[in-house]
Design a protein around this motif. Structure first.
Motif, short mmCIF file in Angstrom:
data_model
loop_
_atom_site.label_atom_id
_atom_site.label_comp_id
_atom_site.label_asym_id
_atom_site.label_seq_id
_atom_site.Cartn_x
_atom_site.Cartn_y
_atom_site.Cartn_z
N TYR A 70 0.86 -1.12 0.05
CA TYR A 70 0.10 0.16 0.01
C TYR A 70 0.90 1.20 0.00
O TYR A 70 1.96 1.36 0.69
CB TYR A 70 -1.07 0.06 1.20
N LEU A 71 0.44 2.15 -0.75
CA LEU A 71 0.97 3.67 -0.89
C LEU A 71 0.00 4.76 -0.43
O LEU A 71 -1.27 4.42 -0.93
CB LEU A 71 1.54 3.84 -2.21
N GLU A 72 0.50 5.95 0.08
CA GLU A 72 -0.50 6.75 0.47
C GLU A 72 -0.74 7.76 -0.70
O GLU A 72 -0.12 8.72 -1.05
CB GLU A 72 -0.10 7.56 1.57
N HIS A 73 -1.81 7.32 -1.59
CA HIS A 73 -1.87 8.32 -2.73
C HIS A 73 -2.89 9.21 -2.49
O HIS A 73 -2.86 10.48 -3.20
CB HIS A 73 -2.19 7.43 -4.17
N HIS A 74 -3.95 9.11 -1.72
CA HIS A 74 -5.05 9.96 -1.26
C HIS A 74 -4.75 10.24 0.13
O HIS A 74 -5.54 9.51 0.80
CB HIS A 74 -6.36 9.66 -1.69
N ASN A 75 -3.67 10.58 0.83
CA ASN A 75 -3.67 10.68 2.43
C ASN A 75 -4.58 11.47 2.70
O ASN A 75 -4.88 11.53 4.18
CB ASN A 75 -2.14 10.81 2.65
N GLU A 76 -5.05 12.55 2.09
CA GLU A 76 -6.08 13.42 2.71
C GLU A 76 -7.46 12.65 2.98
O GLU A 76 -8.33 13.04 3.69
CB GLU A 76 -6.50 14.55 1.73
N SER A 104 0.14 11.72 8.00
CA SER A 104 1.43 10.66 8.01
C SER A 104 2.57 11.30 8.73
O SER A 104 2.53 12.42 9.06
CB SER A 104 1.31 10.18 6.42
N ASN A 105 3.45 10.13 9.01
CA ASN A 105 4.82 10.63 9.42
C ASN A 105 5.45 11.48 8.50
O ASN A 105 6.13 12.48 8.91
CB ASN A 105 5.64 9.39 9.85
N GLU A 106 5.41 11.33 7.33
CA GLU A 106 6.02 12.27 6.07
C GLU A 106 5.40 13.54 6.32
O GLU A 106 6.16 14.69 6.48
CB GLU A 106 6.07 11.67 4.94
N ALA A 107 4.14 13.91 6.55
CA ALA A 107 3.54 15.03 6.51
C ALA A 107 3.95 15.82 7.67
O ALA A 107 4.10 17.02 7.79
CB ALA A 107 1.91 15.09 6.28
N HIS A 162 2.07 8.53 13.28
CA HIS A 162 1.07 9.16 12.55
C HIS A 162 0.03 9.97 13.69
O HIS A 162 0.25 9.57 14.92
CB HIS A 162 0.08 8.42 11.85
N LEU A 163 -0.56 10.85 13.42
CA LEU A 163 -1.46 11.60 14.22
C LEU A 163 -2.93 11.39 13.90
O LEU A 163 -3.24 11.39 12.49
CB LEU A 163 -1.15 13.09 14.18
N ALA A 164 -3.99 11.14 14.55
CA ALA A 164 -4.99 10.57 14.15
C ALA A 164 -6.05 11.57 15.06
O ALA A 164 -5.86 11.94 16.40
CB ALA A 164 -5.62 9.31 14.40
#
Length: 770
Positions: free
Chosen positions: A100-106, A129-132, A202-204
């Motif tokens: 899985y990849l985060e293509h629509h992380n929004e 996500s962590n990168e954001a 990650h933050l939720a």
């Protein structure tokens, strides 16, 4: 003889090669999907770093690598518009896998992130996500969370903020730091969560009606700051992250190292920040600097297939300057300060120096967890958490006492939890738990003045259960929770002669929650959740008395405040069309009886420490409702348009007046363009974004000291790329905030009474991943 020696040498080196070649018959294949939508990602790249080869997925996201040897490999997954993922696999046989990849992380929600049985829920949530997080690691937790629809920040100047979820904040929003409810948040709204967001994987934000298992005061919602398990990779990996920002001339340095060792898996994280005086488009904000030094250590240990343990420790240190112009010496100057464009005591020069008024905070968190698998579907979890919070606030004092704190608090918190969970054959899942929390809060006598918050002890016991069932297209959930809280404050009378008073408060609270979700089609999902929650008043709402330095105001509590009673319903829908157009819509309605709020008084008070506005805690019956809307459109694979809109309305139904401190309507839009990848450069992008915040027109003139500020628009720009090497990468980003250098004030910033928000800010970031 020589010929025999030569043949022996040739055979010695050739035999392993022949044997090795004979073992290289493994096929490694799979599908690459979008993590949020599960839509295939065609033309994704799978690269084997040890093999120096790779494959590209076809139109349905399928890839295949043949003739591989039985060994360990590091995989690098990439796709246009996605964050590159690094995985570790140990191939021993033919393997078919889903990646899985985060293509629509929004569009990511918490259930997708966790992905474990029993972690799904009808609670509506969103994730960063962590990168954001790394791209904005110079900001504090609440500012990062503003990227989520329906989340705002209640600010006190440039460096202190708390998340606002659907109009609620402070004691109504539980912040879980790696599974432990963050302590120290009972002291007031100028005490930002002592959490370094870079520590999180990650933050939720959970925006449902009730979050029963999380504990704490979740009436308004829950913020989850979560760390993932350390990847099962025996090699040392890490990240070095550096940011420089022009506004405040700030430096932020982060580092993370981790390894799955033979004795245990470990991860170390550290952050250093140093930021000077911020600047509006027209002047410096004197004494608004900030510095941080944070660290964390995580150790995961599996003793056997049944017993898994985790030890976690974090240290947060910060020193924050409070705008000098927000502390005024007399009533005449205070009235003038509310009208001035430039605050009092503003200096026309930059400085890293932090003087009084200032805050100095240190927070320790220790956590131990043990997970025992009784059977495959029966798990017992034990958690112990300890927190130590030291807070000191310094004011401009006479007689050479500026270095003597005016507030000196020390708080110890002990938390224990035991949870049993079981998955049944009939698609049922049960979670039952018990919790106990003890808080010991003390004022150090070094201040020489009466404390803002009294000494107190708090005992809280809780029990909860959650029952879930998944059947075909339906998912059901029901839960209940009971809390007993005993509060024992010790106060000093405000009249002479001084005397010590002891009080006892007992609160019996219960919470109920139910919900369901239904997949109408693969493109449409509906979700409904309703919850009834009771919340006991916190110590600051009951017993605050005196100057709250960070908000530059005098606050007063009321000892006879009663329990809040909230009924909230949430309805949401997710819709996708042609794998290019996505809509997430959410509507909510909440009725709160005996709603506690901080009301500005038509009064200014002159004290020995200066002149300040007065705020008192009051209760009323309130109603809140609103909507969150997210639209994402991808006309082609490298272009994406996202729009987020949030609206909330709050009403005092007892007095038929608007509620104060409600977020203004806001609209955030962005256009992202991803460049074609090359062998050297990956994830190259250009992004343009705009945020429009409407004027808060709901308030009456007599409800605040000054009228709400005007609407404003902020333009932003981001660009970045990643330089890929065989086993490492270098990421480079630049972002520009408030491109037009617009002067504005935000309604939810308590220092809007005295100063503008900061002007243009350019942030340069470089990150080395290995």
């Amino acid at each position: 003889m020589k010929l025999r020696i030569v043949l022996f040498i040739v055979l010695f080196f050739l035999c392993p090669i022949i044997g090795h070649t004979q073992d290289c018959v493994i096929n490694f294949s799979g599908f690459i999907l979008d993590k949020s939508t599960h839509i295939p990602l065609p033309y994704s790249t799978v690269y084997l770093e040890e093999h120096y080869t790779g494959a590209v997925s076809d139109s349905v996201g399928f890839f295949q690598l043949e003739g591989l040897c039985a060994k360990e490999y590091h995989l690098r997954l990439s796709h246009i518009g996605c964050e590159t993922e690094h995985l570790f696999v140990n191939l021993t046989q033919d393997t078919l896998i889903r990646l899985y990849l985060e293509h629509h992380n929004e569009l990511l929600d918490e259930a997708v992130v966790h992905g474990e049985a029993g972690e799904h829920s009808t609670q509506v949530s969103s994730t960063i996500s962590n990168e954001a997080i790394a791209q904005e690691s110079n900001k504090n937790l609440s500012d990062v969370l503003e990227n989520i629809t329906g989340v705002s920040s209640l600010k006190t100047g440039t460096s202190v903020s708390k998340p606002v979820i659907h109009g609620l904040y402070g004691n109504r929003v539980a912040i879980l730091n790696n599974g432990i409810v963050q302590s120290g948040q009972q002291w007031g709204n100028d005490h930002a969560p002592e959490i370094d967001p870079f520590l999180a994987d990650h933050l939720a934000v959970v925006k449902g009606a009730s979050a029963l298992a999380y504990g704490g005061n979740s009436l308004g919602g829950v913020v989850l700051v979560e760390m993932n398990n350390i990847k099962q990779d025996p090699h040392l990996h890490g990240k070095i992250n550096y940011l420089f920002q022009t506004n405040g001339r700030g430096h932020t340095f982060n580092t993370r190292l981790e390894q799955f060792g033979k004795w245990a898996a470990w991860r170390m994280t550290g952050t250093f920040k140093k930021i000077g005086d911020y600047k509006t488009p027209n002047h410096y904000l004197t004494n608004t600097g900030k510095q941080e030094l944070n660290g964390a250590l995580q150790i995961d240990k599996k003793f056997n297939s049944r017993l898994h343990t985790n030890v976690y420790y974090s240290l947060f240190n910060t020193e924050i300057g409070v705008l000098r112009g927000s502390h005024i010496g007399n009533l005449t100057d205070l009235s003038e300060a509310l009208e001035r464009e430039i605050p009092f005591y503003t200096e026309d020069k930059f400085s890293y120096q932090i003087n009084a008024p200032r805050q100095k905070v240190q927070h320790h968190l220790f956590k131990f967890t043990a997970k025992y698998f009784i059977e495959q579907e029966k798990v017992l979890n034990f958690t112990y958490g300890f927190q130590l919070n030291n807070r000191k606030e310094f004011d401009v004092r006479r007689g050479g006492r500026t270095e003597t704190p005016t507030l000196s608090l020390q708080q110890y918190t002990n938390f224990t939890e035991l949870v049993y969970q079981q998955a049944f054959k009939e698609d049922y899942f049960l979670k039952v738990g018990g919790q106990f929390n003890f808080v010991d809060n003390n004022n150090n006598p070094e201040t020489g003045i009466s404390p803002l918050i009294p000494n107190y002890q708090s005992y809280q016991s809780a029990a909860f259960f959650i029952l879930q069932r998944e059947r075909k297209r339906w998912f059901y959930e029901f839960g209940a929770r009971y809390d007993w809280k005993h509060l024992r404050p010790v106060t000093i009378t405000q009249t002479f002669p001084r005397a010590i008073e002891r009080f006892y408060h007992h609160f019996h609270n219960y919470s109920l929650s139910a919900g369901s979700s239904y997949h109408f089609t693969e493109q449409l999902k509906g979700n409904f959740n309703i919850g009834y929650v009771l919340r006991a008043p916190e110590i600051n709402e009951l017993y605050s008395s005196g100057l709250h330095q960070g908000v530059s105001g005098i606050e007063g509590g009321q000892r006879d405040l009663t329990t809040e009673k909230s009924l909230k319903a949430v309805l949401s829908a997710d819709f996708s069309f042609s794998q290019k157009f996505f809509i997430q819509a959410l509507g909510y309605w909440q009725n709160i009886q005996d709603f506690i709020y901080l009301q500005p008084q038509n009064d200014f008070r002159l004290t020995i420490r200066g002149a300040f506005p007065v705020f008192l805690y009051q209760q009323t019956n309130a109603r809140l409702y609103g909507t969150d809307l997210l639209l994402a459109y991808e006309p082609q694979v490298n272009i994406k348009f996202v729009a987020k809109y949030a609206m909330v309305r709050g009403r005092d139904i007892t007095n038929n007046t608007p509620l104060i401190n409600m977020p203004s309507d806001n609209l955030l839009t962005s256009i992202d363009y991803s460049f074609k990848e090359s062998n050297l450069f990956k994830n190259s992008f250009l992004s343009l974004n705009g945020r429009y915040v409407f004027r808060q027109n709901s308030l009456l003139e007599e409800q605040d000291f000054v009228a709400p500020p005007d609407a404003y628009f902020l333009l932003g720009l981001k660009a970045g790329t990643s330089l890929q090497r065989s086993e490492s990468s270098i990421e480079m980003n630049v972002s520009v905030e408030n491109v037009l250098n617009h002067s504005y004030r935000d309604y939810l910033n308590r220092q809007r009474y005295f100063a503008d928000e900061i002007g243009r800010n350019i942030v340069f970031r470089m990150s080395y991943n290995f």
